[in-house]
Design an enzyme around this catalytic site. Structure first.
Site, mmCIF file in Angstrom:
data_model
loop_
_atom_site.group_PDB
_atom_site.id
_atom_site.type_symbol
_atom_site.label_atom_id
_atom_site.label_comp_id
_atom_site.label_asym_id
_atom_site.label_seq_id
_atom_site.Cartn_x
_atom_site.Cartn_y
_atom_site.Cartn_z
ATOM 1 N N GLU A 90 4.830 2.209 -1.161
ATOM 2 C CA GLU A 90 4.281 1.334 0.123
ATOM 3 C C GLU A 90 4.314 2.344 1.274
ATOM 4 O OE1 GLU A 90 6.526 -2.373 0.376
ATOM 5 O OE2 GLU A 90 5.835 -2.870 -1.310
ATOM 6 N N ASN B 68 3.243 4.294 -5.579
ATOM 7 C CA ASN B 68 2.950 2.834 -5.766
ATOM 8 C C ASN B 68 2.658 1.869 -4.599
ATOM 9 O OD1 ASN B 68 3.497 0.706 -7.944
ATOM 10 N ND2 ASN B 68 5.217 0.095 -6.625
ATOM 11 N N HIS C 142 0.589 -8.000 -6.635
ATOM 12 C CA HIS C 142 0.945 -9.194 -6.107
ATOM 13 C C HIS C 142 -0.355 -10.009 -5.695
ATOM 14 C CE1 HIS C 142 5.082 -8.253 -6.841
ATOM 15 N NE2 HIS C 142 5.163 -6.812 -6.008
ATOM 16 N N GLU D 134 3.529 -4.555 -10.690
ATOM 17 C CA GLU D 134 4.646 -5.635 -10.330
ATOM 18 C C GLU D 134 3.500 -6.707 -10.304
ATOM 19 O OE1 GLU D 134 6.300 -4.834 -6.488
ATOM 20 O OE2 GLU D 134 6.810 -2.568 -6.785
ATOM 21 N N ASP E 148 2.156 -10.336 -10.350
ATOM 22 C CA ASP E 148 2.444 -11.652 -10.395
ATOM 23 C C ASP E 148 1.232 -12.594 -9.688
ATOM 24 O OD1 ASP E 148 3.178 -11.287 -7.661
ATOM 25 O OD2 ASP E 148 5.191 -11.575 -8.119
HETATM 26 C C1 XIL Z 1 11.443 -7.612 -4.446
HETATM 27 C C2 XIL Z 1 12.408 -8.190 -5.104
HETATM 28 O O1 XIL Z 1 11.680 -8.959 -5.990
HETATM 29 C C3 XIL Z 1 13.251 -9.180 -4.168
HETATM 30 O O2 XIL Z 1 14.399 -9.735 -5.127
HETATM 31 C C4 XIL Z 1 13.825 -8.231 -2.947
HETATM 32 O O3 XIL Z 1 14.516 -9.337 -2.342
HETATM 33 C C5 XIL Z 1 12.744 -7.718 -2.215
HETATM 34 O O4 XIL Z 1 11.886 -6.940 -3.200
HETATM 35 N N1 XIL Z 1 6.973 -4.862 -3.573
HETATM 36 C C6 XIL Z 1 8.222 -3.955 -4.342
HETATM 37 C C7 XIL Z 1 9.285 -4.699 -4.914
HETATM 38 O O5 XIL Z 1 7.811 -2.814 -4.601
HETATM 39 O O6 XIL Z 1 10.525 -3.778 -4.787
HETATM 40 C C8 XIL Z 1 9.564 -6.128 -4.321
HETATM 41 O O7 XIL Z 1 10.694 -6.632 -4.707
HETATM 42 C C9 XIL Z 1 8.377 -6.963 -4.339
HETATM 43 C C10 XIL Z 1 7.222 -6.243 -3.304
#
Ligand code: XIL
Length: 312
Positions: A128, A169, A205, A233, A235
């Site tokens: 990020e 990422n 996401h 990641e 979802d």
């Molecule tokens: C999230 C986790 O799922 C949570 O449990 C934690 O509290 C916060 O982080 N982007 C990312 C992940 O790269 O590491 C994040 O994971 C979600 C967003």
């Protein structure tokens, strides 16, 4: 019918999930599904800096060790997440003056990547780094070390495990937009400078009904630079309560993401950010939203599961 991992392996890709230590220890069905359905795992929160080294020299590798052992028992790729990030990094790191910050980054990457040399196949080296407008985020990393912190992190990771695949990422870079344009330019620059970057992670996401129409085109342009691409990641969240119509839309959305990845040879795999609505970060971080994953809270496969299965 065959589990997801069999279909993915047959086309030389992986299907992964992030995992968490508590359900793995406490709910037998959790590990059963992870082992049966996935040929990759991501280490969830357990290799973030605030977990591994909450205070200087105090190391916690127990949970990640368990995950890596689990993955070896079940013939799974491990994605290590993540080395250099502005979140979930302890205050003691953030407060360091430049020279010590650089030394902390060096010793952290050396220790964490080195510990799992040859066992963690892919690393999210930098997570990020971009703002939505495509500028580099003004994180303590950039403040302390300058823009070159990204290249430095990749070089350190390569030294610590020469065979690991190293990823950049980020989120909201799935479609073509200002942020993914900036990521594209940075990856091109890093490659031109000989920085060891192997892949780009699109977190994924996503919001119900909003898979970017340019997803495949975006994956393809990164691949054309000569790096691998992964959805790291995934979802797809929706407003609660869940309706049957939303679950059908979600199934179509998941299939669209899988199809976009499979259409590009260098899109090497997809990872969901946890696999069950029982253990998802969404309800906490996006109040009123949830149900973002392919299994429901009772570990029953949802329409999204069948859609991923059929798309693979
Ligand atoms: C999230 C986790 O799922 C949570 O449990 C934690 O509290 C916060 O982080 N982007 C990312 C992940 O790269 O590491 C994040 O994971 C979600 C967003």
């Amino acid at each position: 019918s065959a589990p997801l991992r069999a279909h993915a392996a047959a086309i030389d890709r992986y299907i992964g999930t992030s995992i968490d230590p508590d359900p793995l220890a406490d709910e037998p069905i959790y590990g059963t599904i992870v082992a049966r359905e996935f040929n990759s795992i991501t280490t969830g929160n357990t290799l973030k800096w605030d977990w591994t080294q909450p205070s200087p020299g105090q190391w916690n590798f127990g949970a990640a060790d368990t995950f890596v052992d689990f993955a070896e028992q079940h013939d799974q790729l491990v994605r290590g997440h993540t080395l250099v990030w502005h979140n979930q990094t302890p205050g003691w790191v953030q407060d360091l003056p430049s020279a010590q910050l650089r030394a902390a980054m060096e010793s952290h990457i050396d220790a964490v990547v080195g510990r799992y040399e040859g066992r963690i196949g892919h690393w999210d080296v930098v997570n990020e780094p971009f703002e939505e407008d495509g500028s580099l985020r003004d994180s303590f990393w950039r403040e302390g070390l300058g823009d070159g912190y990204i290249a430095e992190a990749f070089q350190l990771a390569r030294q610590a495990d020469p065979n690991a695949e190293l990823y950049l990422n980020d989120y909201n870079v799935e479609g073509i937009n200002a942020k993914s344009d900036a990521m594209y330019e940075l990856v091109a620059d890093l490659l031109a400078q000989g920085v060891p970057i192997d892949g780009v992670g699109l977190q994924g996401h996503l919001i119900l009904g909003q898979v970017p129409s340019t997803l495949q085109q975006n994956i393809a342009r990164f691949a054309a630079l000569g790096v691998d691409v992964a959805i790291t990641e995934l979802d797809i969240r929706m407003q609660l309560p869940v309706t049957p119509g939303q679950l059908e839309q979600q199934a179509r959305d998941y299939a669209e993401v899988v199809d976009a990845c499979l259409a590009v040879e260098r899109c090497v795999g997809l990872t969901v950010w946890s696999f069950t609505d029982r253990h998802s970060w969404i309800p906490e971080f996006f109040p009123g939203e949830g149900a973002a994953l392919p299994w429901d809270e009772e570990y029953e496969p949802k329409p999204a599961y069948h859609a991923i299965h059929d798309a693979l």
